[in-house]
Structure formats: structure tokens, C-alpha cells
Design an enzyme around this catalytic site. Structure first.
Site, PDB file in Angstrom:
ATOM      1  CG  HIS A  96      -1.661   1.302   1.405  1.00 36.36           C
ATOM      2  ND1 HIS A  96      -2.860   1.576   0.777  1.00 36.36           N
ATOM      3  CD2 HIS A  96      -1.356   2.410   2.137  1.00 36.36           C
ATOM      4  CE1 HIS A  96      -3.252   2.792   1.114  1.00 36.36           C
ATOM      5  NE2 HIS A  96      -2.359   3.321   1.939  1.00 36.36           N
ATOM      6  CD  GLU A  97       1.989   3.480   3.685  1.00 36.25           C
ATOM      7  OE1 GLU A  97       2.161   4.551   3.068  1.00 36.25           O
ATOM      8  OE2 GLU A  97       1.029   3.287   4.442  1.00 36.25           O
ATOM      9  CG  HIS A 100       0.596   6.399  -0.734  1.00 34.92           C
ATOM     10  ND1 HIS A 100      -0.586   6.958  -1.194  1.00 34.92           N
ATOM     11  CD2 HIS A 100       0.301   5.823   0.468  1.00 34.92           C
ATOM     12  CE1 HIS A 100      -1.548   6.724  -0.306  1.00 34.92           C
ATOM     13  NE2 HIS A 100      -1.040   6.045   0.698  1.00 34.92           N
ATOM     14  CG  HIS A 104       5.941  11.251  -5.712  1.00 37.15           C
ATOM     15  ND1 HIS A 104       7.037  11.339  -4.875  1.00 37.15           N
ATOM     16  CD2 HIS A 104       5.862  12.454  -6.324  1.00 37.15           C
ATOM     17  CE1 HIS A 104       7.569  12.541  -4.980  1.00 37.15           C
ATOM     18  NE2 HIS A 104       6.884  13.234  -5.858  1.00 37.15           N
TER      19      HIS A 104
END
Length: 228
Positions: A96-97, A100, A104
């Protein structure tokens, strides 16, 4: 006004229940070992490589559920349990991280919009509650301070709603990658999806709670103006 307090209490209780459920889900899935035996750190590094991202570092940070991606220094920060863990929960959080980080790298518009608000909100949040408190105390004299406070709180509410598509998209990217690469069995994928859904619900409750509080402040402001 009594109705506003009741709504606030309801959202507080819901938030506590969702947070409790989230922690219990992660505790449960932390006991389920990932069949491929990869750690959260290894999952993160693999997902970054698979997406052609080589300038993001994967770091370990203290705390529980403190995992986050920092676009300022391009770091995926994983709590110790996730960084070293080899469980379904660790894989879900790490992926999940990294979702991100992929956002980006691909200039995902909602993440860019959210990031552009951070500098302003970091300053505004330091003064917002004091401005609102002063505005309430001075409401019978002038509505201006409270109006400023409401505007600042509206910005934080907007931020909480912008966070929703960012978080859901990161989870969708993570789950799609997990399924595509086969780093989890179908059963493990199902558990990872369940864990991330509960994590996302905490953001939904927070956004709705912020909106309810904003409406309460607006009602105070409108009531003060009518009494002038």
C-alpha cells in the site's frame, strides 16, 4: 446545538470502533505467514522495482501503524512489525505504501493536489483551533475571527476528502500488483484486501467527522450573524 454534540459523539464512537476493528484485523493477519516468505521490506523493494522506481528508499521507523510514504524525500517508511514481518498484514501495508510511491512517480493528480495543500495546512493547523475558540468568544462582537477559523477548518475538511481517493487508489494499486505478481495466494490476497479496506474506512470516518464538525461551526457562525 444539542444535535451537533450528539452527532460528534456518534462519530467519535464510530471512529473508535473502526480503529479497534482495524487493529484487530492487522493483529489477526500478522499471525498469517506469507507463503513466499518475503518480508515487508522485500515486498516494498520488489514492488518499487517492478514499477521501474529506483530512487525511493525503504526505511524502518518506530511505532505501530506508523507506516507512510514521504514524497518530500522519496522514502517508504515502514513500522518495525511491517519492515521485518513476513505476514499477510506486512505485505499488505508495504505494498500500500509503495502504491503511494507509484502515484508520485506517475504524477497522480489527487496526490499532487493533496501534497500542494500540506505546507499551508501545517501552518494553519497550529492556529486554527485558537482562532475558532477566539471567534466563538467574540461572536457577539464580530463574526470575522470565527469566519476565518471556519475557512481554515473547511480547508482541513477538504484535505480529508482529497485523502480518500489517494488512499483507495494506493490500495487498489497494491492489490493489483499482489495479484499480478503472485506474491500472495488467492486466500492471502483476500485477507490483504480485507485489511486494507478497514484501513481505508478510518479515513472515511475521519472525513465525515470533519465535515460534521465543519457544519457545526458554520451553524454557529450563521446563528451569530442572524442575531446581529
Amino acid at each position: 446545538m444539542a444535535g451537533a454534540y450528539l452527532i460528534g459523539i456518534i462519530f467519535m464512537v464510530i471512529s473508535m470502533l473502526v480503529s479497534w476493528r482495524l487493529r484487530s484485523k492487522f493483529a489477526e493477519y500478522s499471525q498469517v505467514g506469507l507463503a513466499v516468505g518475503l518480508s515487508g521490506k522485500e515486498i516494498a523493494e520488489k514492488m518499487l522495482r517492478d514499477n521501474g522506481i529506483y530512487d525511493v528508499r525503504v526505511l524502518s521507523v518506530e511505532g505501530q501503524l506508523t507506516d507512510h510514504y514521504n514524497p518530500a524525500d522519496k522514502t517508504v517508511n515502514l513500522s518495525n512489525d511491517v519492515y521485518y514481518g513476513r505476514s499477510v498484514a506486512a505485505a499488505a501495508v508495504a505494498a500500500h505504501e509503495c502504491g503511494h510511491a507509484v502515484q508520485h512517480a506517475t504524477a497522480y493528480s489527487w496526490l499532487q493536489f493533496r501534497s500542494s495543500m500540506v505546507p499551508f495546512l501545517s501552518i494553519a493547523s497550529s492556529w486554527m483551533q485558537w482562532i475558532i475558540l477566539g471567534g466563538i468568544l467574540l461572536l457577539n462582537t464580530t463574526p470575522i475571527p470565527l469566519a476565518i477559523g471556519v475557512a481554515l477548518f473547511a480547508a482541513t475538511t477538504l484535505f480529508s476528502f482529497i485523502t480518500l481517493p489517494v488512499e483507495y487508489d494506493a490500495s487498489n494499486r497494491a492489490l493489483a500488483w499482489i495479484e499480478r505478481t503472485g506474491v500472495a495466494t488467492p486466500r492471502e490476497h483476500e485477507m490483504a484486501s480485507d485489511a486494507l479496506k478497514w484501513a481505508a474506512r478510518t479515513y472515511v470516518v475521519a472525513a465525515l467527522g470533519s465535515l460534521a464538525t465543519l457544519l457545526y461551526y458554520v451553524s454557529l457562525l450563521m446563528g451569530g450573524r442572524r442575531s446581529d
